[in-house]
Write a protein that holds these residues in place. Structure first.
Motif, PDB file in Angstrom:
ATOM      1  N   ALA A 130       0.841  -1.204   0.000  1.00 19.58           N
ATOM      2  CA  ALA A 130       0.000   0.000   0.000  1.00 19.58           C
ATOM      3  C   ALA A 130       0.874   1.251   0.000  1.00 19.58           C
ATOM      4  O   ALA A 130       0.635   2.190  -0.771  1.00 19.58           O
ATOM      5  CB  ALA A 130      -0.918  -0.009   1.215  1.00 19.58           C
ATOM      6  N   VAL A 131       1.907   1.273   0.858  1.00 19.93           N
ATOM      7  CA  VAL A 131       2.796   2.430   0.950  1.00 19.93           C
ATOM      8  C   VAL A 131       3.576   2.625  -0.343  1.00 19.93           C
ATOM      9  O   VAL A 131       3.843   3.769  -0.768  1.00 19.93           O
ATOM     10  CB  VAL A 131       3.752   2.274   2.152  1.00 19.93           C
ATOM     11  CG1 VAL A 131       4.820   3.371   2.160  1.00 19.93           C
ATOM     12  CG2 VAL A 131       2.966   2.307   3.460  1.00 19.93           C
ATOM     13  N   SER A 132       3.921   1.533  -1.011  1.00 22.45           N
ATOM     14  CA  SER A 132       4.689   1.638  -2.265  1.00 22.45           C
ATOM     15  C   SER A 132       3.910   2.337  -3.371  1.00 22.45           C
ATOM     16  O   SER A 132       4.494   2.812  -4.348  1.00 22.45           O
ATOM     17  CB  SER A 132       5.107   0.238  -2.735  1.00 22.45           C
ATOM     18  OG  SER A 132       3.990  -0.469  -3.277  1.00 22.45           O
ATOM     19  N   LEU A 133       2.592   2.399  -3.212  1.00 22.76           N
ATOM     20  CA  LEU A 133       1.769   3.072  -4.217  1.00 22.76           C
ATOM     21  C   LEU A 133       1.675   4.576  -3.976  1.00 22.76           C
ATOM     22  O   LEU A 133       1.118   5.314  -4.801  1.00 22.76           O
ATOM     23  CB  LEU A 133       0.358   2.473  -4.211  1.00 22.76           C
ATOM     24  CG  LEU A 133       0.259   1.000  -4.644  1.00 22.76           C
ATOM     25  CD1 LEU A 133      -1.153   0.475  -4.418  1.00 22.76           C
ATOM     26  CD2 LEU A 133       0.671   0.840  -6.096  1.00 22.76           C
ATOM     27  N   LEU A 134       2.229   5.052  -2.847  1.00 22.01           N
ATOM     28  CA  LEU A 134       2.211   6.473  -2.529  1.00 22.01           C
ATOM     29  C   LEU A 134       3.403   7.167  -3.201  1.00 22.01           C
ATOM     30  O   LEU A 134       4.407   6.525  -3.534  1.00 22.01           O
ATOM     31  CB  LEU A 134       2.274   6.675  -1.015  1.00 22.01           C
ATOM     32  CG  LEU A 134       1.214   5.950  -0.174  1.00 22.01           C
ATOM     33  CD1 LEU A 134       1.412   6.282   1.311  1.00 22.01           C
ATOM     34  CD2 LEU A 134      -0.187   6.298  -0.616  1.00 22.01           C
ATOM     35  N   PRO A 135       3.343   8.475  -3.406  1.00 25.93           N
ATOM     36  CA  PRO A 135       4.464   9.200  -4.012  1.00 25.93           C
ATOM     37  C   PRO A 135       5.740   9.047  -3.181  1.00 25.93           C
ATOM     38  O   PRO A 135       5.715   9.150  -1.947  1.00 25.93           O
ATOM     39  CB  PRO A 135       3.984  10.656  -4.013  1.00 25.93           C
ATOM     40  CG  PRO A 135       2.497  10.569  -3.988  1.00 25.93           C
ATOM     41  CD  PRO A 135       2.189   9.356  -3.161  1.00 25.93           C
ATOM     42  N   SER A 136       6.849   8.779  -3.869  1.00 26.32           N
ATOM     43  CA  SER A 136       8.136   8.618  -3.199  1.00 26.32           C
ATOM     44  C   SER A 136       9.229   8.770  -4.238  1.00 26.32           C
ATOM     45  O   SER A 136       8.972   8.956  -5.432  1.00 26.32           O
ATOM     46  CB  SER A 136       8.224   7.243  -2.531  1.00 26.32           C
ATOM     47  OG  SER A 136       8.218   6.225  -3.516  1.00 26.32           O
ATOM     48  N   ARG A 137      10.463   8.666  -3.779  1.00 23.65           N
ATOM     49  CA  ARG A 137      11.589   8.753  -4.715  1.00 23.65           C
ATOM     50  C   ARG A 137      11.549   7.650  -5.749  1.00 23.65           C
ATOM     51  O   ARG A 137      11.990   7.827  -6.882  1.00 23.65           O
ATOM     52  CB  ARG A 137      12.902   8.683  -3.938  1.00 23.65           C
ATOM     53  CG  ARG A 137      13.160   9.899  -3.065  1.00 23.65           C
ATOM     54  CD  ARG A 137      14.471   9.747  -2.318  1.00 23.65           C
ATOM     55  NE  ARG A 137      14.721  10.895  -1.444  1.00 23.65           N
ATOM     56  CZ  ARG A 137      15.773  10.988  -0.640  1.00 23.65           C
ATOM     57  NH1 ARG A 137      16.670   9.979  -0.591  1.00 23.65           N
ATOM     58  NH2 ARG A 137      15.934  12.061   0.126  1.00 23.65           N
ATOM     59  N   THR A 138      11.032   6.514  -5.355  1.00 21.67           N
ATOM     60  CA  THR A 138      10.976   5.378  -6.282  1.00 21.67           C
ATOM     61  C   THR A 138       9.649   5.301  -7.022  1.00 21.67           C
ATOM     62  O   THR A 138       9.470   4.445  -7.874  1.00 21.67           O
ATOM     63  CB  THR A 138      11.203   4.058  -5.506  1.00 21.67           C
ATOM     64  OG1 THR A 138      10.210   3.948  -4.480  1.00 21.67           O
ATOM     65  CG2 THR A 138      12.598   4.032  -4.910  1.00 21.67           C
ATOM     66  N   ASN A 139       8.719   6.155  -6.649  1.00 22.63           N
ATOM     67  CA  ASN A 139       7.421   6.146  -7.343  1.00 22.63           C
ATOM     68  C   ASN A 139       6.978   7.589  -7.587  1.00 22.63           C
ATOM     69  O   ASN A 139       6.032   8.081  -6.982  1.00 22.63           O
ATOM     70  CB  ASN A 139       6.381   5.399  -6.490  1.00 22.63           C
ATOM     71  CG  ASN A 139       5.064   5.210  -7.236  1.00 22.63           C
ATOM     72  OD1 ASN A 139       4.969   5.458  -8.440  1.00 22.63           O
ATOM     73  ND2 ASN A 139       4.044   4.775  -6.515  1.00 22.63           N
ATOM     74  N   LYS A 140       7.668   8.229  -8.494  1.00 24.93           N
ATOM     75  CA  LYS A 140       7.389   9.630  -8.775  1.00 24.93           C
ATOM     76  C   LYS A 140       6.149   9.816  -9.623  1.00 24.93           C
ATOM     77  O   LYS A 140       5.655  10.937  -9.747  1.00 24.93           O
ATOM     78  CB  LYS A 140       8.600  10.263  -9.459  1.00 24.93           C
ATOM     79  CG  LYS A 140       9.847  10.271  -8.568  1.00 24.93           C
ATOM     80  CD  LYS A 140      11.024  10.890  -9.287  1.00 24.93           C
ATOM     81  CE  LYS A 140      12.259  10.886  -8.382  1.00 24.93           C
ATOM     82  NZ  LYS A 140      13.448  11.479  -9.064  1.00 24.93           N
ATOM     83  N   THR A 141       5.635   8.739 -10.189  1.00 26.79           N
ATOM     84  CA  THR A 141       4.451   8.856 -11.062  1.00 26.79           C
ATOM     85  C   THR A 141       3.138   8.723 -10.302  1.00 26.79           C
ATOM     86  O   THR A 141       2.065   8.890 -10.868  1.00 26.79           O
ATOM     87  CB  THR A 141       4.493   7.776 -12.154  1.00 26.79           C
ATOM     88  OG1 THR A 141       4.475   6.479 -11.519  1.00 26.79           O
ATOM     89  CG2 THR A 141       5.734   7.929 -13.017  1.00 26.79           C
ATOM     90  N   SER A 142       3.214   8.400  -9.003  1.00 26.02           N
ATOM     91  CA  SER A 142       1.993   8.218  -8.214  1.00 26.02           C
ATOM     92  C   SER A 142       1.178   9.512  -8.168  1.00 26.02           C
ATOM     93  O   SER A 142       1.708  10.605  -7.992  1.00 26.02           O
ATOM     94  CB  SER A 142       2.344   7.799  -6.785  1.00 26.02           C
ATOM     95  OG  SER A 142       1.186   7.785  -5.980  1.00 26.02           O
ATOM     96  N   LYS A 143      -0.122   9.354  -8.331  1.00 25.05           N
ATOM     97  CA  LYS A 143      -1.027  10.501  -8.308  1.00 25.05           C
ATOM     98  C   LYS A 143      -1.862  10.539  -7.023  1.00 25.05           C
ATOM     99  O   LYS A 143      -2.861  11.240  -6.920  1.00 25.05           O
ATOM    100  CB  LYS A 143      -1.951  10.455  -9.521  1.00 25.05           C
ATOM    101  CG  LYS A 143      -1.205  10.598 -10.840  1.00 25.05           C
ATOM    102  CD  LYS A 143      -2.166  10.579 -12.024  1.00 25.05           C
ATOM    103  CE  LYS A 143      -1.398  10.724 -13.342  1.00 25.05           C
ATOM    104  NZ  LYS A 143      -2.307  10.699 -14.517  1.00 25.05           N
ATOM    105  N   VAL A 144      -1.450   9.777  -6.034  1.00 23.98           N
ATOM    106  CA  VAL A 144      -2.170   9.765  -4.759  1.00 23.98           C
ATOM    107  C   VAL A 144      -1.976  11.110  -4.073  1.00 23.98           C
ATOM    108  O   VAL A 144      -0.846  11.552  -3.850  1.00 23.98           O
ATOM    109  CB  VAL A 144      -1.678   8.623  -3.851  1.00 23.98           C
ATOM    110  CG1 VAL A 144      -2.405   8.651  -2.506  1.00 23.98           C
ATOM    111  CG2 VAL A 144      -1.891   7.279  -4.526  1.00 23.98           C
ATOM    112  N   THR A 145      -3.063  11.756  -3.719  1.00 28.41           N
ATOM    113  CA  THR A 145      -3.007  13.091  -3.121  1.00 28.41           C
ATOM    114  C   THR A 145      -2.488  13.036  -1.685  1.00 28.41           C
ATOM    115  O   THR A 145      -2.554  11.985  -1.029  1.00 28.41           O
ATOM    116  CB  THR A 145      -4.408  13.722  -3.106  1.00 28.41           C
ATOM    117  OG1 THR A 145      -5.248  12.949  -2.228  1.00 28.41           O
ATOM    118  CG2 THR A 145      -5.012  13.765  -4.503  1.00 28.41           C
TER     119      THR A 145
END
Length: 564
Positions: A130-145
């Motif tokens: 679940a956390v991996s789907l949040l915006p992060s350095r490794t997931n810059k494309t996430s659109k979770v507000t």
């Protein structure tokens, strides 16, 4: 039974649903969530099913529908199986992932299920996903507000609290991470209060956070109810009562507050107030069968068995899928001491519709009790024994086993059952009395005498104890030569004279013994005295009449002083 005694139940009643922005109509989902929070489960289910028809790609609907299933269990842990609702919730969470794979909430849901079954490894794996789907350095494309990021962290924290994992290393850092973003959110402080209360047993910090939530939303019934639950936990019932009343004043449609108030009154033994408030809880869900089911359960707990029977039958007329109601129906018929045939039919229906792994010890107990009431004692014994096998604390059933054996004239088996209870140091006066009378029946007079010694020593005012002690000693001294039974029959008369009409048979039996004893001892005046006492009670008593006649023939010049 106060719900707060079940910590998991308190958590689910307290942990709130958090609202946020949705791509579907927010009001529609909020309505479904509100219905769930207010425990209007039938209406909530309809709302969720309708949402799925038009929003089948939105993971939030699946997530909150899964939460709906879990809340059903935690609202009524005794009747709603955690296994069943977990399967239903899991199906919703998995469908949510399939239809909306970038939505983190359904992975949180799967983690919650894992924690409920003590699977910490699987739980963390799903939370990490679940956390991996949040915006992060490794997931810059996430659109979770940011708002939904906070929601995800709060839901993970909530899962650890609900499961009573005591994992403060996880919970408080999660809450700290979103503290700045959520410092105006009352839901944040409710969850933080729960963390302090249930993970650290820190009531003081729990109160501070609940009050903060209350300050941020003065009209919120949830914070007030949470404070009430906290005071129930602390056994400060007057304080709890005040907060529950405040919750109702803040939102008169918030059904759980009426339920908590009802159960608080139940705990205080104020059954009328309890039923009135539970009725209000029921009225807030018109046509809601589940609410009627809960009401019926409450009536049973309040020992209003006849009304419980009425409510249960009303539900079953409309929907027989509430299989466990047949359990309560059977129990209620037995406890109301009426219509045992219907009680037996109900428990048999319950057994037919219920898997064996769902049966509990009291099911076997009541099955046995109802079989016995329907004169099926040989079958009753089987179910009594099954109940004891499942729960050794059901030792009182050894008495029922013994009595059922007595009815079948299986005296040795009855004796064994009584002695088993005695060996457990759980036998009462009645058990020793019945054991003594059973030994008497099989002519083991010495053992009968020993059992009856216990009775008269521990219950010296019990007429039947002295009576059977007298009979036993009369049998041991069958010729009455030693007069062994005499002092015991004298005690019988002493106790029986308190109500000589009610106890006339016991008095007559004692006088009969005395007349025989004195006659055999050649104390003819003593014999004559008791023959006359018998005839004073029962003028046509043939034995006494014949005794007087024999005395006249055998001792024609018998003269007895007045005092005799």
């Amino acid at each position: 039974m106060l719900r707060i005694s079940n910590k998991k139940t308190v958590l689910i009643l307290g942990l709130s649903i958090i609202f946020c922005s949705f791509t579907l109509k927010a009001q529609d989902l909020q309505t479904a969530i509100n219905l769930t929070e207010s425990e209007q489960f039938e209406s909530a289910k309809t709302a969720f099913e309708n949402l799925l028809k038009t929003n089948s790609q939105n993971g939030d609907v699946y997530y909150y529908y899964g939460e709906y299933h879990l809340k059903k269990h935690f609202t009524d842990t005794a009747s709603v199986s955690v296994k069943d609702v977990s399967e239903q919730a899991t199906a919703n969470f998995k469908n949510g992932i399939q239809n909306d794979p970038t939505n983190p909430l359904n992975y949180v849901g799967l983690g919650k299920i894992a924690l409920l079954f003590n699977d910490a490894i699987n739980a963390k794996m799903n939370f990490d996903k679940a956390v991996s789907l949040l915006p992060s350095r490794t997931n810059k494309t996430s659109k979770v507000t940011p708002e939904r990021q906070s929601l995800t962290y709060m839901r993970i924290a909530e899962a650890y609290i609900r499961a009573e994992s005591k994992d403060t290393i996880m919970v408080f850092p999660l809450m700290k991470k979103i503290e700045d973003n959520e410092n105006k959110n009352p839901e944040y402080f409710l969850i933080l209060g729960d963390a302090y209360l249930f993970l650290l047993n820190d009531g003081s910090n729990a109160i501070l956070n609940y009050k903060k939530a209350q300050e941020l939303d003065a009209k919120s019934a949830k914070a007030k109810m949470r404070l009430g639950q906290l005071w129930v936990r602390a056994k400060k019932y007057t304080d709890a009562l005040g907060f529950y009343k405040e919750a109702i004043k803040a939102d008169s449609t918030f059904a759980p507050a009426y339920r908590e108030l009802a159960e608080l009154y139940y705990l205080a033994g104020q059954y009328d107030n309890a039923k009135n408030n539970y009725k209000k809880y029921l009225d807030l869900s018109p046509g809601n069968l589940y609410a009627k089911v809960r009401y019926a359960s409450f009536l049973f707990l309040a020992k209003d068995y006849n009304e419980a029977i009425n409510e249960i039958n009303e539900v079953l007329e409309k929907d027989q899928s509430y299989t466990y109601l047949y359990r309560l129906l059977a129990y209620s018929y037995f406890e109301s001491n009426s219509q045992f045939d219907k009680g037996l039919n109900a428990i048999e229906k319950f057994y037919k519709e219920t898997k064996s792994d769902k049966l509990i010890p009291s099911d076997y107990k009541y099955y046995g009790l109802l079989l016995a009431k329907n004169k099926k004692d040989s079958m009753a014994v089987i179910y009594y024994k099954k109940a004891i096998e499942m729960d050794s604390t059901f030792y009182d059933l050894y008495t029922n086993i013994a009595i059922s054996y007595l009815k079948q004239k299986k005296y040795n088996e009855s004796i064994n059952a009584f002695n088993k209870k005695i060996s457990l140091h759980k036998a009462g006066i009645g058990d020793y009395l019945n054991l003594g009378t059973t030994y008497y029946t099989v002519k083991q007079y010495g053992k009968a005498d020993t059992a009856l010694d216990y009775v008269i020593k521990n219950k010296p005012d019990l007429l039947q104890g002295w009576l059977w002690k007298a009979r036993t000693n009369s049998s041991i001294d069958s010729t009455s030569k030693e007069g062994r039974a005499k002092p015991f029959y004298e005690k019988v008369v002493e106790i029986a004279k308190v109500d000589s009409v009610k106890n006339s048979k016991e008095i007559l039996e004692s006088y009969d013994y005395f007349s025989y004893y004195y006659f055999k001892s050649k104390d003819y005046c003593g014999a004559k005295k008791y023959y006359e006492k018998i005839l004073a009670i029962e003028p046509k008593n043939e034995k006494a009449t014949n005794g007087i006649a024999i005395l006249k023939r055998s001792v024609p010049n018998l003269r007895c002083e007045e005092k005799q």
